[in-house]
Design a protein around this motif. Sequence first.
Motif, PDB file in Angstrom:
ATOM      1  N   HIS A  95      -2.697  -3.483 -17.621  1.00 37.81           N
ATOM      2  CA  HIS A  95      -1.825  -4.525 -17.479  1.00 37.81           C
ATOM      3  C   HIS A  95      -2.165  -5.243 -16.325  1.00 37.81           C
ATOM      4  O   HIS A  95      -2.146  -3.951 -15.240  1.00 37.81           O
ATOM      5  CB  HIS A  95      -0.424  -5.765 -17.839  1.00 37.81           C
ATOM      6  N   GLY A  96      -2.968  -6.392 -15.627  1.00 36.92           N
ATOM      7  CA  GLY A  96      -3.996  -6.217 -14.122  1.00 36.92           C
ATOM      8  C   GLY A  96      -5.259  -5.040 -14.087  1.00 36.92           C
ATOM      9  O   GLY A  96      -5.806  -4.915 -15.288  1.00 36.92           O
ATOM     10  N   THR A  97      -5.464  -4.822 -12.785  1.00 38.71           N
ATOM     11  CA  THR A  97      -5.896  -3.915 -12.099  1.00 38.71           C
ATOM     12  C   THR A  97      -5.863  -2.745 -11.093  1.00 38.71           C
ATOM     13  O   THR A  97      -4.904  -2.645 -10.520  1.00 38.71           O
ATOM     14  CB  THR A  97      -7.326  -4.662 -11.452  1.00 38.71           C
ATOM     15  N   LEU A  98      -6.653  -1.484 -12.166  1.00 39.86           N
ATOM     16  CA  LEU A  98      -6.358  -0.201 -10.896  1.00 39.86           C
ATOM     17  C   LEU A  98      -7.834  -0.278 -10.173  1.00 39.86           C
ATOM     18  O   LEU A  98      -9.088  -0.302 -10.784  1.00 39.86           O
ATOM     19  CB  LEU A  98      -6.336   0.885 -12.178  1.00 39.86           C
ATOM     20  N   ILE A  99      -7.491  -0.048  -8.690  1.00 41.51           N
ATOM     21  CA  ILE A  99      -8.956   0.021  -7.971  1.00 41.51           C
ATOM     22  C   ILE A  99      -8.301   1.997  -7.414  1.00 41.51           C
ATOM     23  O   ILE A  99      -7.584   2.111  -7.125  1.00 41.51           O
ATOM     24  CB  ILE A  99      -9.063  -0.504  -6.889  1.00 41.51           C
ATOM     25  N   ALA A 100      -9.460   2.784  -8.013  1.00 39.70           N
ATOM     26  CA  ALA A 100      -9.343   3.921  -7.428  1.00 39.70           C
ATOM     27  C   ALA A 100     -10.659   4.587  -6.614  1.00 39.70           C
ATOM     28  O   ALA A 100     -11.484   3.733  -6.802  1.00 39.70           O
ATOM     29  CB  ALA A 100      -9.495   4.339  -8.951  1.00 39.70           C
ATOM     30  N   PHE A 142     -12.335  -1.496   4.559  1.00 39.08           N
ATOM     31  CA  PHE A 142     -11.404  -1.176   3.415  1.00 39.08           C
ATOM     32  C   PHE A 142     -10.274  -2.142   2.929  1.00 39.08           C
ATOM     33  O   PHE A 142      -9.937  -2.094   2.140  1.00 39.08           O
ATOM     34  CB  PHE A 142     -10.635   0.145   3.794  1.00 39.08           C
ATOM     35  N   MET A 143     -10.155  -2.363   4.577  1.00 43.87           N
ATOM     36  CA  MET A 143      -9.026  -3.992   4.667  1.00 43.87           C
ATOM     37  C   MET A 143      -9.453  -4.742   3.130  1.00 43.87           C
ATOM     38  O   MET A 143      -8.823  -5.410   2.847  1.00 43.87           O
ATOM     39  CB  MET A 143      -8.477  -4.087   5.990  1.00 43.87           C
ATOM     40  N   GLU A 144     -10.317  -4.935   4.011  1.00 46.79           N
ATOM     41  CA  GLU A 144     -10.391  -6.367   3.308  1.00 46.79           C
ATOM     42  C   GLU A 144     -11.175  -6.291   1.679  1.00 46.79           C
ATOM     43  O   GLU A 144     -11.488  -7.358   0.992  1.00 46.79           O
ATOM     44  CB  GLU A 144     -12.121  -6.804   4.500  1.00 46.79           C
ATOM     45  N   GLU A 145     -11.904  -5.788   1.637  1.00 47.00           N
ATOM     46  CA  GLU A 145     -12.179  -5.022   0.010  1.00 47.00           C
ATOM     47  C   GLU A 145     -11.414  -4.894  -1.080  1.00 47.00           C
ATOM     48  O   GLU A 145     -11.638  -5.014  -1.757  1.00 47.00           O
ATOM     49  CB  GLU A 145     -13.408  -4.239   0.277  1.00 47.00           C
ATOM     50  N   ILE A 146     -10.182  -3.397  -0.510  1.00 44.38           N
ATOM     51  CA  ILE A 146      -9.452  -3.567  -1.404  1.00 44.38           C
ATOM     52  C   ILE A 146      -7.934  -3.088  -0.843  1.00 44.38           C
ATOM     53  O   ILE A 146      -7.421  -3.691  -1.527  1.00 44.38           O
ATOM     54  CB  ILE A 146      -9.544  -1.991  -0.605  1.00 44.38           C
ATOM     55  N   VAL A 147      -7.346  -3.392   0.221  1.00 38.58           N
ATOM     56  CA  VAL A 147      -5.936  -4.183   0.112  1.00 38.58           C
ATOM     57  C   VAL A 147      -5.425  -5.071  -0.102  1.00 38.58           C
ATOM     58  O   VAL A 147      -5.279  -5.929   0.071  1.00 38.58           O
ATOM     59  CB  VAL A 147      -5.705  -2.531   2.120  1.00 38.58           C
ATOM     60  N   LYS A 149      -6.687  -7.141  -1.681  1.00 40.09           N
ATOM     61  CA  LYS A 149      -6.764  -7.535  -3.291  1.00 40.09           C
ATOM     62  C   LYS A 149      -5.831  -7.320  -3.983  1.00 40.09           C
ATOM     63  O   LYS A 149      -5.644  -6.840  -4.715  1.00 40.09           O
ATOM     64  CB  LYS A 149      -8.431  -7.449  -3.746  1.00 40.09           C
ATOM     65  N   SER A 150      -5.184  -6.299  -3.024  1.00 36.77           N
ATOM     66  CA  SER A 150      -4.185  -5.441  -4.299  1.00 36.77           C
ATOM     67  C   SER A 150      -2.300  -6.433  -3.332  1.00 36.77           C
ATOM     68  O   SER A 150      -2.582  -6.484  -2.821  1.00 36.77           O
ATOM     69  CB  SER A 150      -3.729  -3.997  -3.682  1.00 36.77           C
ATOM     70  N   THR A 151      -1.861  -6.070  -4.934  1.00 33.41           N
ATOM     71  CA  THR A 151      -0.601  -5.581  -4.680  1.00 33.41           C
ATOM     72  C   THR A 151       0.094  -4.400  -4.459  1.00 33.41           C
ATOM     73  O   THR A 151       2.001  -4.668  -3.643  1.00 33.41           O
ATOM     74  CB  THR A 151       0.621  -6.331  -6.129  1.00 33.41           C
ATOM     75  N   HIS A 152      -0.322  -3.126  -4.677  1.00 32.10           N
ATOM     76  CA  HIS A 152       0.205  -2.285  -4.605  1.00 32.10           C
ATOM     77  C   HIS A 152      -0.996  -1.020  -3.956  1.00 32.10           C
ATOM     78  O   HIS A 152      -1.696  -1.363  -4.405  1.00 32.10           O
ATOM     79  CB  HIS A 152       1.383  -1.633  -5.626  1.00 32.10           C
ATOM     80  N   GLY A 153       0.023   0.051  -3.534  1.00 31.96           N
ATOM     81  CA  GLY A 153      -1.306   0.993  -3.112  1.00 31.96           C
ATOM     82  C   GLY A 153       0.136   2.636  -3.124  1.00 31.96           C
ATOM     83  O   GLY A 153       0.737   2.419  -2.608  1.00 31.96           O
ATOM     84  N   ILE A 154      -1.089   3.263  -3.193  1.00 32.41           N
ATOM     85  CA  ILE A 154      -0.601   4.649  -3.446  1.00 32.41           C
ATOM     86  C   ILE A 154      -2.067   5.598  -2.341  1.00 32.41           C
ATOM     87  O   ILE A 154      -2.731   5.467  -2.927  1.00 32.41           O
ATOM     88  CB  ILE A 154      -0.526   5.056  -5.002  1.00 32.41           C
ATOM     89  N   ASP A 155      -1.209   6.469  -1.266  1.00 32.22           N
ATOM     90  CA  ASP A 155      -2.723   7.503  -0.602  1.00 32.22           C
ATOM     91  C   ASP A 155      -2.095   8.258  -1.143  1.00 32.22           C
ATOM     92  O   ASP A 155      -0.922   8.594  -0.100  1.00 32.22           O
ATOM     93  CB  ASP A 155      -2.362   6.801   0.673  1.00 32.22           C
ATOM     94  N   VAL A 209       1.283  -5.118   1.212  1.00 33.41           N
ATOM     95  CA  VAL A 209       1.190  -4.636  -0.053  1.00 33.41           C
ATOM     96  C   VAL A 209       2.098  -3.356   0.063  1.00 33.41           C
ATOM     97  O   VAL A 209       2.151  -2.685   0.914  1.00 33.41           O
ATOM     98  CB  VAL A 209      -0.145  -3.617   0.711  1.00 33.41           C
ATOM     99  N   ASN A 210       3.128  -3.402  -1.183  1.00 31.26           N
ATOM    100  CA  ASN A 210       4.039  -2.514  -0.971  1.00 31.26           C
ATOM    101  C   ASN A 210       3.484  -0.844  -1.562  1.00 31.26           C
ATOM    102  O   ASN A 210       2.027  -1.074  -2.505  1.00 31.26           O
ATOM    103  CB  ASN A 210       4.734  -2.741  -2.913  1.00 31.26           C
ATOM    104  N   MET A 211       3.481  -0.172  -0.493  1.00 29.64           N
ATOM    105  CA  MET A 211       2.415   1.180  -0.727  1.00 29.64           C
ATOM    106  C   MET A 211       3.559   2.512  -0.029  1.00 29.64           C
ATOM    107  O   MET A 211       4.186   2.526   0.017  1.00 29.64           O
ATOM    108  CB  MET A 211       1.657   1.042   0.915  1.00 29.64           C
ATOM    109  N   LEU A 212       2.966   3.352  -1.250  1.00 34.52           N
ATOM    110  CA  LEU A 212       3.779   4.982  -1.164  1.00 34.52           C
ATOM    111  C   LEU A 212       2.720   5.791  -0.888  1.00 34.52           C
ATOM    112  O   LEU A 212       1.232   5.434  -0.665  1.00 34.52           O
ATOM    113  CB  LEU A 212       3.864   5.740  -1.950  1.00 34.52           C
ATOM    114  N   LEU A 213       2.955   6.868   0.195  1.00 36.17           N
ATOM    115  CA  LEU A 213       2.006   7.835   0.752  1.00 36.17           C
ATOM    116  C   LEU A 213       2.138   8.999  -0.151  1.00 36.17           C
ATOM    117  O   LEU A 213       3.565   8.869   0.318  1.00 36.17           O
ATOM    118  CB  LEU A 213       1.562   7.479   2.192  1.00 36.17           C
TER     119      LEU A 213
END
Length: 352
Positions: A95-100, A142-147, A149-155, A209-213
């Motif tokens: 469900h939703g979108t994964l940006i790898a 990267f901020m404009e094209e990826i972050v 447009k995201s609700t969550h992130g994992i780096d 954006v809720n993000m984990l590293l």
Amino acid sequence: MIEDIIGHKNDGHQADKDDFNIANIPVAKGQRKQIEIQVAKLFDQTNVVIPVEVIRGKIDGPILFVSAAIHGDEINGVEIIKRLLSSRRINSAIHGTLIAVPIVNTIGFNRNIRYLPDRRDLNRCFPGSDTGSLGGQIAHIFMEEIVSKSTHGIDLHTAAIHRTNLPQIRATINDEAMHKLAHAFDVPIIINSKGAAGTLRYAAIEAGVNMLLYEGGEALRYNEKVIQKGLKGVFSVMQSIGMLREDKKMREPKLTGSIITKSSYWVRAPISGSLRTKLKTGNSVEDKQLLGILSDPFGKARTEVRARKGGIIIGMAIMPLVNNGDALFHIATFDDTDIIEELLEQHDFPAA
């Protein structure tokens, strides 16, 4: 079927909420596309791109980016994303979108180095600028094209060259959502910190954006246990935020558990020399405990290296030749060290 597409910079406009695009390339519901985001040209006219794969489910849901190799020599995360994309669990069941984004710093990655050609650290260039340095421009894109447009992130990261890290999550635990997200990754240790200004994590949090590293292992080396733990953690987060469809054949992930650190500190080399130690990441140490011996090439000038406080070694130098001031041991402190020792064993990262 994956479509390979070369894209260009996006002006940030999207026609409506059902539209989703990366670099002006639309990705419809149920589609999976590989896209190259153009970021620059080198002086020999070689195109510099960020390769991206987008998997968009047929049903709306969270938009999660998973990125690696912001530092070009940190390759464990590249392997994690490779395995993530080849898994049958996400091919038709999200469900939703994964940006790898397996390689953010493609220049450093191709040269097996951490930095950009001008020696800038890309992970100190965020949120960047479209008129700044090369690092600033890559960060801005990267901020404009990826972050954005995201609700969550994992780096995904490893330690710097000649160091190694125990698997750990770094996150800003400021609300229940982030607390749940950090624990969902299910590594033994969570470091509660916002991160330094200029990092992707800091900029993403500032952008809402809720993000984990995730940190684990060492530069330019695969660590299978670290890779498997990271892959399992990404899947666990996806399930936690509702990206993976319910499947009767798939059991709810059983979390081993995590502990948030009280604080952490680095022990640095008091003199230059060669370090002798028997300690490893995951070992517990006590107040003022001897961590190692520094000596000159004749073995005569010997200096003890000791812990300031008790805790667990979560990162350390693996290169024995050190200069005065070099970071040697990263130690996390806890109210109860015995509990974290037991937890490390349950995670199969026992103290040796």
